[in-house]
Motif scaffolding. Structure first.
Motif, PDB file in Angstrom:
ATOM      1  N   GLU A 187     -25.101 -44.753 -20.514  1.00  0.00           N
ATOM      2  CA  GLU A 187     -23.792 -44.174 -20.834  1.00  0.00           C
ATOM      3  C   GLU A 187     -23.900 -42.946 -21.738  1.00  0.00           C
ATOM      4  N   ASN A 188     -25.072 -42.719 -22.303  1.00  0.00           N
ATOM      5  CA  ASN A 188     -25.319 -41.465 -23.022  1.00  0.00           C
ATOM      6  C   ASN A 188     -25.053 -40.265 -22.111  1.00  0.00           C
ATOM      7  N   LEU A 189     -25.232 -40.475 -20.798  1.00  0.00           N
ATOM      8  CA  LEU A 189     -25.032 -39.371 -19.843  1.00  0.00           C
ATOM      9  C   LEU A 189     -23.577 -38.930 -19.755  1.00  0.00           C
ATOM     10  N   LEU A 193     -20.480 -35.114 -26.196  1.00  0.00           N
ATOM     11  CA  LEU A 193     -20.269 -34.688 -27.586  1.00  0.00           C
ATOM     12  C   LEU A 193     -21.485 -34.954 -28.464  1.00  0.00           C
ATOM     13  N   HIS A 194     -22.320 -35.911 -28.058  1.00  0.00           N
ATOM     14  CA  HIS A 194     -23.480 -36.187 -28.904  1.00  0.00           C
ATOM     15  C   HIS A 194     -24.408 -34.978 -28.962  1.00  0.00           C
ATOM     16  N   ALA A 195     -24.342 -34.131 -27.923  1.00  0.00           N
ATOM     17  CA  ALA A 195     -25.218 -32.952 -27.919  1.00  0.00           C
ATOM     18  C   ALA A 195     -24.848 -31.987 -29.047  1.00  0.00           C
ATOM     19  N   LEU A 198     -25.983 -34.754 -32.485  1.00  0.00           N
ATOM     20  CA  LEU A 198     -27.373 -35.237 -32.501  1.00  0.00           C
ATOM     21  C   LEU A 198     -28.372 -34.113 -32.207  1.00  0.00           C
ATOM     22  N   HIS A 199     -28.099 -33.308 -31.168  1.00  0.00           N
ATOM     23  CA  HIS A 199     -29.097 -32.325 -30.733  1.00  0.00           C
ATOM     24  C   HIS A 199     -28.979 -30.978 -31.441  1.00  0.00           C
ATOM     25  N   SER A 200     -27.926 -30.798 -32.225  1.00  0.00           N
ATOM     26  CA  SER A 200     -27.692 -29.459 -32.753  1.00  0.00           C
ATOM     27  C   SER A 200     -27.399 -29.434 -34.249  1.00  0.00           C
ATOM     28  N   GLY A 330     -33.643 -38.181 -32.297  1.00  0.00           N
ATOM     29  CA  GLY A 330     -33.459 -37.852 -30.885  1.00  0.00           C
ATOM     30  C   GLY A 330     -32.620 -38.891 -30.165  1.00  0.00           C
ATOM     31  N   ASP A 331     -32.438 -38.660 -28.861  1.00  0.00           N
ATOM     32  CA  ASP A 331     -31.679 -39.603 -28.038  1.00  0.00           C
ATOM     33  C   ASP A 331     -32.256 -41.014 -28.133  1.00  0.00           C
ATOM     34  N   TRP A 332     -33.606 -41.108 -28.103  1.00  0.00           N
ATOM     35  CA  TRP A 332     -34.242 -42.427 -28.013  1.00  0.00           C
ATOM     36  C   TRP A 332     -33.790 -43.317 -29.156  1.00  0.00           C
TER      37      TRP A 332
HETATM   38 FE   LIG Z   1     -28.989 -36.320 -25.462  1.00  0.00          FE
END
Ligand SMILES: [Fe+2]
Ligand code: FES
Length: 444
Positions: A187-189, A193-195, A198-200, A330-332
């Motif tokens: 469901e992360n896909l 908004l997590h990008a 989390l990623h930025s 990270g995502d993991w």
């Molecule tokens: Fe991600």
């Protein structure tokens, strides 16, 4: 003097100490569970071709203990792990001509589970006709081994998404293990908004700066898919990213390194993947990273870093140090740290979680009433995943606060969506040309 007591009424730890149970309908996938049986009706990746060498490998998929091997005739067997004689594991068996021999008393099983020889028994032993080891049919495709684990009478066609057949793209297989339930990974896909965070914004920029811009977001369901479109204003351009998942556990994401700086029309897929339960508290992502000169024009991706428990995207495995995971998460670890099986009753979902809620509903509906299967044109199922960058200087007022629902950006996203979906019935090359031409007309 004793220290003053805090105001205990403000603290909820004790009231919340007892946790509800997980929601089993979507998360449990063992034999005879509703989600597990739905997954068994689809071809599922179970290992990488490169894992099958001279020794059998033990696997657990959907809670079933299995052994996979490649025999000298280049046929792959996927058998129940415990020998039908007296249960020794076939992971200790000897790969032989036409199958595998159990280490314990030498019973020889073919790749379909037939008992071909039981050397301690008489040659006319009825066991040879009576015994069949549990086995599943497999198909090897572009470095992934897929199995069909459902009832033989309901075997579906092998998946044929367009993204499995692009001429100018190298599909590099990978497998990433996760120590948690499949659903919180999948469901992360549908959680774009997590990008942004989390990623930025929460640590180092893991992809490009553009991912840190707040997008307007549209989620929608169609047939067996759930999709999102994010639309971001990046300088004089609007970057629209279109990602999809398909029932039950297929997912696809567009190229990773987009910075929104130059116009781009229907650039396709960065990764094609399935989230496959190992058991209820572990899963794999199996898939392909897509490599082509245009997708990798910035020279960031690295196909040599793609494989078993490695990917050329930051934070996709559990193999970094703990301190690094804490400082640049990270995502993991975001996914795995939700717990062995995330408990939905503890969540407080908001408007940014609409895609996750939609996906869960879609999965529950698909279990009860199978979704319309995807259409196929010239043997390929069209997928929609892409990056589109339009030249659109300032479609909205400068003082507009960036939220998920900026109307000007949502409208651009919807235009992209309708152009792409309307071309589904065309043959692959004609479809691509038509979509590109129509998307170009959205630039100014
Ligand atoms: Fe991600
Ligand atoms: S347990 Fe496998 S041959 Fe006896």
């Amino acid at each position: 003097m004793n220290p003053a007591l805090p105001d205990a009424q403000r603290f909820m730890g004790h009231a919340k100490r007892i946790k509800p149970a997980e929601e089993p309908l979507l998360t449990h996938t063992q034999a005879d569970s509703p989600m597990g049986e739905a997954m068994r009706l689809h071809w599922q990746p179970v290992c990488l071709s490169s894992q099958l060498k001279d020794l059998p490998i033990a696997l657990r998929i959907l809670g079933e203990d299995l052994v996979a091997f490649r025999d000298p005739q280049d046929r792959i067997g996927l058998l129940h792990k415990h020998c039908s004689h007296r249960g020794a594991s076939l992971e200790f068996g000897r790969i032989t001509d036409n199958g595998i021999r159990c280490c314990y008393h030498g019973w020889h099983f073919g790749h379909d589970g037939s008992l071909l020889d039981a050397p301690a028994e008489p040659v006319n032993s009825p066991l040879l006709k009576q015994v069949k080891q549990g086995a599943y049919p497999v198909i090897e495709f572009k470095g992934l081994v897929f199995a069909y684990m459902g009832p033989p009478t309901q075997m579906p066609p092998f998946p044929s998404f367009d993204s499995m057949h692009f001429d100018d793209v190298d599909l590099v297989p990978y497998a990433l293990s996760h120590d948690c339930n499949w659903l919180q990974v999948h469901e992360n896909l549908m959680d774009p908004l997590h990008a942004v965070f989390l990623h930025s914004r929460m640590g180092e920029v893991q992809l490009t700066q553009a991912w840190g811009e707040m997008p307007a977001v549209e989620w929608f369901e169609q047939g067996d898919r759930v999709c999102y479109l994010t639309s971001r204003q990046i300088g004089d351009h609007v970057w629209v990213r279109f990602n999809e998942v398909a029932f039950p556990n297929f997912g696809q994401v567009a190229g990773f390194w987009e910075d929104g700086s130059t116009a781009k029309y229907f650039e396709r897929v960065g990764a094609t993947r399935w989230t496959v339960p190992i058991d209820n508290t572990h899963c794999w992502i199996f898939g392909w990273r897509h490599f082509s000169p245009s997708l990798e024009a910035k020279g960031i991706g690295n196909a040599r870093q793609v494989g078993l428990n490695q990917l050329d995207i930051y934070g996709q495995t559990g193999e970094r140090g703990y301190e690094e995971m804490q400082r640049n998460t990270g995502d993991w670890e975001a996914e795995v740290s939700q717990g062995p099986i995330a408990i939905h009753a503890l969540e407080n979902k908001g408007s940014s979680d609409r895609g996750v809620a939609m996906l869960r509903r879609h999965l529950a509906q698909g279990i009860a009433n199978p979704h319309q299967p995807p259409s196929c044109v010239e043997g390929q199922t069209p997928t929609w995943t892409c990056n589109v960058v339009l030249h659109r200087p300032h479609p909205m007022r400068q003082d507009v606060e960036m939220t998920l629902s900026v109307p000007e950006l949502l409208a651009i996203g919807r235009s992209v969506q309708s152009i792409i979906l309307a071309a589904d019935g065309l043959a692959p090359n004609a479809r691509h040309a038509r979509i590109v031409a129509q998307l170009q007309s959205l630039s100014v």
